[in-house]
Motif scaffolding. Structure first.
Motif, PDB file in Angstrom:
ATOM      1  N   LYS B 176       0.827  -1.206   0.000  1.00 22.41           N
ATOM      2  CA  LYS B 176       0.000   0.000   0.000  1.00 22.41           C
ATOM      3  C   LYS B 176       0.868   1.265   0.000  1.00 22.41           C
ATOM      4  O   LYS B 176       0.487   2.292  -0.591  1.00 22.41           O
ATOM      5  CB  LYS B 176      -0.960  -0.008   1.185  1.00 22.41           C
ATOM      6  N   ALA B 177       2.037   1.206   0.662  1.00 23.68           N
ATOM      7  CA  ALA B 177       2.965   2.349   0.601  1.00 23.68           C
ATOM      8  C   ALA B 177       3.398   2.585  -0.847  1.00 23.68           C
ATOM      9  O   ALA B 177       3.526   3.726  -1.293  1.00 23.68           O
ATOM     10  CB  ALA B 177       4.184   2.087   1.491  1.00 23.68           C
ATOM     11  N   ALA B 178       3.608   1.505  -1.576  1.00 17.80           N
ATOM     12  CA  ALA B 178       3.977   1.628  -2.990  1.00 17.80           C
ATOM     13  C   ALA B 178       2.831   2.248  -3.789  1.00 17.80           C
ATOM     14  O   ALA B 178       3.059   3.086  -4.664  1.00 17.80           O
ATOM     15  CB  ALA B 178       4.353   0.260  -3.550  1.00 17.80           C
ATOM     16  N   VAL B 179       1.595   1.857  -3.481  1.00 22.59           N
ATOM     17  CA  VAL B 179       0.432   2.420  -4.186  1.00 22.59           C
ATOM     18  C   VAL B 179       0.309   3.921  -3.885  1.00 22.59           C
ATOM     19  O   VAL B 179       0.047   4.729  -4.782  1.00 22.59           O
ATOM     20  CB  VAL B 179      -0.858   1.671  -3.797  1.00 22.59           C
ATOM     21  N   HIS B 180       0.524   4.295  -2.630  1.00 27.30           N
ATOM     22  CA  HIS B 180       0.452   5.719  -2.274  1.00 27.30           C
ATOM     23  C   HIS B 180       1.509   6.519  -3.053  1.00 27.30           C
ATOM     24  O   HIS B 180       1.245   7.615  -3.537  1.00 27.30           O
ATOM     25  CB  HIS B 180       0.677   5.909  -0.768  1.00 27.30           C
ATOM     26  N   HIS B 181       2.708   5.943  -3.138  1.00 27.27           N
ATOM     27  CA  HIS B 181       3.768   6.626  -3.887  1.00 27.27           C
ATOM     28  C   HIS B 181       3.390   6.734  -5.363  1.00 27.27           C
ATOM     29  O   HIS B 181       3.604   7.775  -6.004  1.00 27.27           O
ATOM     30  CB  HIS B 181       5.096   5.874  -3.737  1.00 27.27           C
ATOM     31  N   LEU B 182       2.802   5.682  -5.879  1.00 26.51           N
ATOM     32  CA  LEU B 182       2.376   5.672  -7.282  1.00 26.51           C
ATOM     33  C   LEU B 182       1.392   6.811  -7.567  1.00 26.51           C
ATOM     34  O   LEU B 182       1.498   7.497  -8.595  1.00 26.51           O
ATOM     35  CB  LEU B 182       1.748   4.311  -7.612  1.00 26.51           C
ATOM     36  N   VAL B 183       0.468   7.026  -6.656  1.00 26.16           N
ATOM     37  CA  VAL B 183      -0.500   8.119  -6.823  1.00 26.16           C
ATOM     38  C   VAL B 183       0.217   9.465  -6.897  1.00 26.16           C
ATOM     39  O   VAL B 183      -0.094  10.304  -7.760  1.00 26.16           O
ATOM     40  CB  VAL B 183      -1.525   8.113  -5.663  1.00 26.16           C
ATOM     41  N   GLN B 184       1.185   9.666  -6.016  1.00 19.01           N
ATOM     42  CA  GLN B 184       1.931  10.938  -6.020  1.00 19.01           C
ATOM     43  C   GLN B 184       2.752  11.090  -7.300  1.00 19.01           C
ATOM     44  O   GLN B 184       2.858  12.192  -7.841  1.00 19.01           O
ATOM     45  CB  GLN B 184       2.851  10.991  -4.800  1.00 19.01           C
ATOM     46  N   ASP B 185       3.325   9.979  -7.753  1.00 19.19           N
ATOM     47  CA  ASP B 185       4.118  10.019  -8.989  1.00 19.19           C
ATOM     48  C   ASP B 185       3.248  10.397 -10.182  1.00 19.19           C
ATOM     49  O   ASP B 185       3.626  11.222 -11.014  1.00 19.19           O
ATOM     50  CB  ASP B 185       4.752   8.652  -9.266  1.00 19.19           C
ATOM     51  N   LEU B 186       2.078   9.766 -10.266  1.00 16.39           N
ATOM     52  CA  LEU B 186       1.187   9.998 -11.407  1.00 16.39           C
ATOM     53  C   LEU B 186       0.629  11.419 -11.394  1.00 16.39           C
ATOM     54  O   LEU B 186       0.367  12.006 -12.449  1.00 16.39           O
ATOM     55  CB  LEU B 186       0.032   8.991 -11.376  1.00 16.39           C
ATOM     56  N   ALA B 187       0.461  11.969 -10.192  1.00 22.09           N
ATOM     57  CA  ALA B 187      -0.100  13.313 -10.069  1.00 22.09           C
ATOM     58  C   ALA B 187       0.951  14.395 -10.333  1.00 22.09           C
ATOM     59  O   ALA B 187       0.602  15.534 -10.644  1.00 22.09           O
ATOM     60  CB  ALA B 187      -0.695  13.502  -8.671  1.00 22.09           C
ATOM     61  N   ALA B 188       2.218  14.041 -10.221  1.00 22.10           N
ATOM     62  CA  ALA B 188       3.284  15.027 -10.429  1.00 22.10           C
ATOM     63  C   ALA B 188       3.455  15.322 -11.924  1.00 22.10           C
ATOM     64  O   ALA B 188       3.132  14.471 -12.759  1.00 22.10           O
ATOM     65  CB  ALA B 188       4.599  14.499  -9.847  1.00 22.10           C
ATOM     66  N   PRO B 189       3.952  16.518 -12.252  1.00 23.92           N
ATOM     67  CA  PRO B 189       4.222  16.813 -13.678  1.00 23.92           C
ATOM     68  C   PRO B 189       5.173  15.765 -14.257  1.00 23.92           C
ATOM     69  O   PRO B 189       6.159  15.407 -13.623  1.00 23.92           O
ATOM     70  CB  PRO B 189       4.898  18.190 -13.609  1.00 23.92           C
ATOM     71  N   GLY B 190       4.837  15.244 -15.427  1.00 22.56           N
ATOM     72  CA  GLY B 190       5.696  14.248 -16.051  1.00 22.56           C
ATOM     73  C   GLY B 190       5.405  12.818 -15.647  1.00 22.56           C
ATOM     74  O   GLY B 190       6.160  11.910 -15.993  1.00 22.56           O
ATOM     75  N   GLY B 191       4.323  12.600 -14.905  1.00 23.08           N
ATOM     76  CA  GLY B 191       3.976  11.241 -14.467  1.00 23.08           C
ATOM     77  C   GLY B 191       3.394  10.375 -15.578  1.00 23.08           C
ATOM     78  O   GLY B 191       3.305   9.160 -15.421  1.00 23.08           O
ATOM     79  N   GLY B 192       2.951  11.028 -16.664  1.00 24.28           N
ATOM     80  CA  GLY B 192       2.519  10.241 -17.812  1.00 24.28           C
ATOM     81  C   GLY B 192       1.016  10.138 -18.003  1.00 24.28           C
ATOM     82  O   GLY B 192       0.569   9.532 -18.982  1.00 24.28           O
ATOM     83  N   LEU B 193       0.222  10.695 -17.088  1.00 23.25           N
ATOM     84  CA  LEU B 193      -1.230  10.676 -17.301  1.00 23.25           C
ATOM     85  C   LEU B 193      -1.609  11.750 -18.330  1.00 23.25           C
ATOM     86  O   LEU B 193      -0.876  12.720 -18.531  1.00 23.25           O
ATOM     87  CB  LEU B 193      -1.974  10.947 -15.979  1.00 23.25           C
ATOM     88  N   PRO B 194      -2.765  11.581 -18.969  1.00 19.80           N
ATOM     89  CA  PRO B 194      -3.221  12.612 -19.914  1.00 19.80           C
ATOM     90  C   PRO B 194      -3.392  13.971 -19.222  1.00 19.80           C
ATOM     91  O   PRO B 194      -3.544  14.044 -17.997  1.00 19.80           O
ATOM     92  CB  PRO B 194      -4.572  12.065 -20.392  1.00 19.80           C
ATOM     93  N   LYS B 195      -3.380  15.002 -20.052  1.00 23.63           N
ATOM     94  CA  LYS B 195      -3.458  16.387 -19.562  1.00 23.63           C
ATOM     95  C   LYS B 195      -4.677  16.597 -18.658  1.00 23.63           C
ATOM     96  O   LYS B 195      -5.811  16.260 -19.040  1.00 23.63           O
ATOM     97  CB  LYS B 195      -3.570  17.300 -20.783  1.00 23.63           C
ATOM     98  N   GLY B 196      -4.446  17.130 -17.501  1.00 22.66           N
ATOM     99  CA  GLY B 196      -5.550  17.455 -16.601  1.00 22.66           C
ATOM    100  C   GLY B 196      -6.127  16.270 -15.854  1.00 22.66           C
ATOM    101  O   GLY B 196      -7.023  16.446 -15.013  1.00 22.66           O
ATOM    102  N   ALA B 197      -5.654  15.065 -16.147  1.00 26.61           N
ATOM    103  CA  ALA B 197      -6.175  13.887 -15.448  1.00 26.61           C
ATOM    104  C   ALA B 197      -5.698  13.893 -14.000  1.00 26.61           C
ATOM    105  O   ALA B 197      -4.631  14.421 -13.693  1.00 26.61           O
ATOM    106  CB  ALA B 197      -5.729  12.606 -16.152  1.00 26.61           C
ATOM    107  N   LYS B 198      -6.506  13.320 -13.126  1.00 25.83           N
ATOM    108  CA  LYS B 198      -6.153  13.260 -11.706  1.00 25.83           C
ATOM    109  C   LYS B 198      -5.969  11.821 -11.255  1.00 25.83           C
ATOM    110  O   LYS B 198      -6.621  10.907 -11.772  1.00 25.83           O
ATOM    111  CB  LYS B 198      -7.257  13.917 -10.873  1.00 25.83           C
ATOM    112  N   ALA B 199      -5.104  11.658 -10.267  1.00 27.89           N
ATOM    113  CA  ALA B 199      -4.918  10.341  -9.648  1.00 27.89           C
ATOM    114  C   ALA B 199      -5.159  10.472  -8.156  1.00 27.89           C
ATOM    115  O   ALA B 199      -4.770  11.465  -7.532  1.00 27.89           O
ATOM    116  CB  ALA B 199      -3.501   9.838  -9.902  1.00 27.89           C
ATOM    117  N   THR B 200      -5.788   9.479  -7.578  1.00 30.05           N
ATOM    118  CA  THR B 200      -6.031   9.483  -6.143  1.00 30.05           C
ATOM    119  C   THR B 200      -6.098   8.042  -5.644  1.00 30.05           C
ATOM    120  O   THR B 200      -6.119   7.101  -6.438  1.00 30.05           O
ATOM    121  CB  THR B 200      -7.345  10.223  -5.809  1.00 30.05           C
ATOM    122  N   ALA B 201      -6.071   7.889  -4.327  1.00 27.52           N
ATOM    123  CA  ALA B 201      -6.271   6.545  -3.753  1.00 27.52           C
ATOM    124  C   ALA B 201      -7.273   6.650  -2.622  1.00 27.52           C
ATOM    125  O   ALA B 201      -7.119   7.482  -1.719  1.00 27.52           O
ATOM    126  CB  ALA B 201      -4.959   5.969  -3.230  1.00 27.52           C
TER     127      ALA B 201
END
Lengths: 264, 264
Positions: B176-201
């Motif tokens: 779960k710590a890895a999942v939490h980090h993943l959310v922060q990574d995806l939400a940061a600029p350059g995380g690779g999600l489409p423009k304006g997309a949000k990530a949360t857990a």
């Protein structure tokens, strides 16, 4: 080491091969301290093996390939599942230690791969990072629970970068975040380590290795951490000469050739 | 779902099976919002599928087993390696979406297993937790990078417990710590999600499911979170009716039958 995640068990007492059989029988009768290094055939691992051996320790290398400098080698087969790897290594240490205990166990296996979620190799690299960092750390934790002495020391390898988001290297960041959590879990009451044993994770920035010098010939080497400096510090933690709080992440910062180890 | 980590690709438009073929062709012409639920055949997943479908969404279930309530199913084969799972699912969505995009993707796959480093099943359980939580989240992140719409929403499943050491359930905590980090990574600029997309857990404590009621018949159900309450909240995040900051962990706390969602 490139993929330290699966292991073909075998114990190869290097001393037998070199003919100095007496060493094997004398190790415990003279109460030598015993260190195991997961990744003991890598650049940092080799320096750790040598440093501790030169100071009178028995050292076992756990890796994909043998390190002849170590008195013992237990090799890993990276094609086996994690449980099989762990079981075989556990049996190897049962046979090797004969009821004696390890004073220290270091896991310096690992690797690096970048990429965000949009990168073509995102899944493949993330899977690799989990195997290289998390799987090896879990096995080290299990071996520590089984074979570390009371008041012994388990050292894993973390990453300062993972204390913040790592969007450009997601697999690496989540794997190191998992390793950091593992250290805290093991250090907490009920984590399963032997009584008084400590867990920590070293977090170097750039290690001064031949491979790194070749890859970055124009870099400022005075900001890179010499491997022997880390070996000396871990030796101090292992003997108790250098105080170490349980469950901390150790930031290793080198500047102008001077290295600081900060427990955070 | 018990092991959502490997996937045999196939798309099964449930509407075809039930004869209402027109639905398939009409989905995009009338601009229906499309949700994918990884774990859509589990207790929470089924409620999410129903809730969104009842509000006019097209819903695709990703799971080991089919959920006939979903308009589409893409099944997972847990014996394949992670890259193969990801590639097959990606191809399924390519075929299914025909260039359209998902408005939301929820990963509610997961499981729980306890144990510390001294537990007999430590390695086995830790490996399982990594597969159930981290592998499924990584695949969801990859699918989101590939198929989520601009301004879309990716929801993973974290755990409040993992914000602190979890010595009694190490595999679960590190995953779960890895999942939490993943959310922060995806939400940061350059995380690779489409423009304006949000990530949360989302981080629920105890879900009010039939299985949990059966397992803990004497518990205080008024402190358990009803599944429909979560569905309603995620619907609000997905439509924008409920504001959501990017990259947050959402603490879900239920007391005396009232549920609060706190972004932390």
């Amino acid at each position: 080491m490139k993929n330290p995640t699966v292991l073909q068990k075998f114990i190869k007492p290097t001393c037998f091969a070199s003919g100095s059989c007496l060493l094997y029988y004398c190790l415990y009768s003279i109460n030598m301290s015993h260190l195991a290094v997961y990744g003991g055939a890598g650049a940092l691992g080799r320096v750790l093996v040598n440093y501790f051996k030169e100071r009178g320790w028995a050292v076992t290398n756990i890796d994909l390939v043998e390190n002849k400098a170590a008195q013992f080698n237990t090799l890993v087969n990276a094609n086996e599942d994690l449980q099989t790897q762990a079981t075989k290594l556990d049996q190897s240490f049962e046979t090797l230690l004969k009821g004696e205990k390890l004073k220290a166990l270091f896991c310096v296996a690992g690797g690096w791969a970048g990429g965000n979620a949009a990168s073509k190799n995102f899944i493949k690299n993330s899977d690799l990072m989990l195997k290289q960092s998390v799987s090896s750390s879990l096995i080290a934790a299990r071996l520590a629970a089984r074979h570390l002495d009371d008041n012994g020391l388990l050292v894993l390898t973390g990453a300062l970068a993972a204390l913040n988001p790592t969007p450009g290297m997601i697999g690496y960041g989540i794997s190191k975040a998992a390793v950091h959590h593992l250290v805290q879990d093991l250090a907490a009451p009920g984590g399963g380590l032997p009584k008084g044993a400590k867990a920590t994770a070293i977090c170097p920035v750039t290690l001064d290795t031949p491979a790194n010098r070749q890859a970055m010939p124009d870099a400022d080497f005075s900001s890179w951490t010499p491997l022997e400096t880390i070996a000396k510090q871990l030796h101090g933690y292992s003997t108790g000469e250098i105080p170490l709080a349980n469950g901390k992440i150790i930031e290793i910062l080198t500047k102008d050739g001077n290295t600081a180890f900060n427990q955070i």
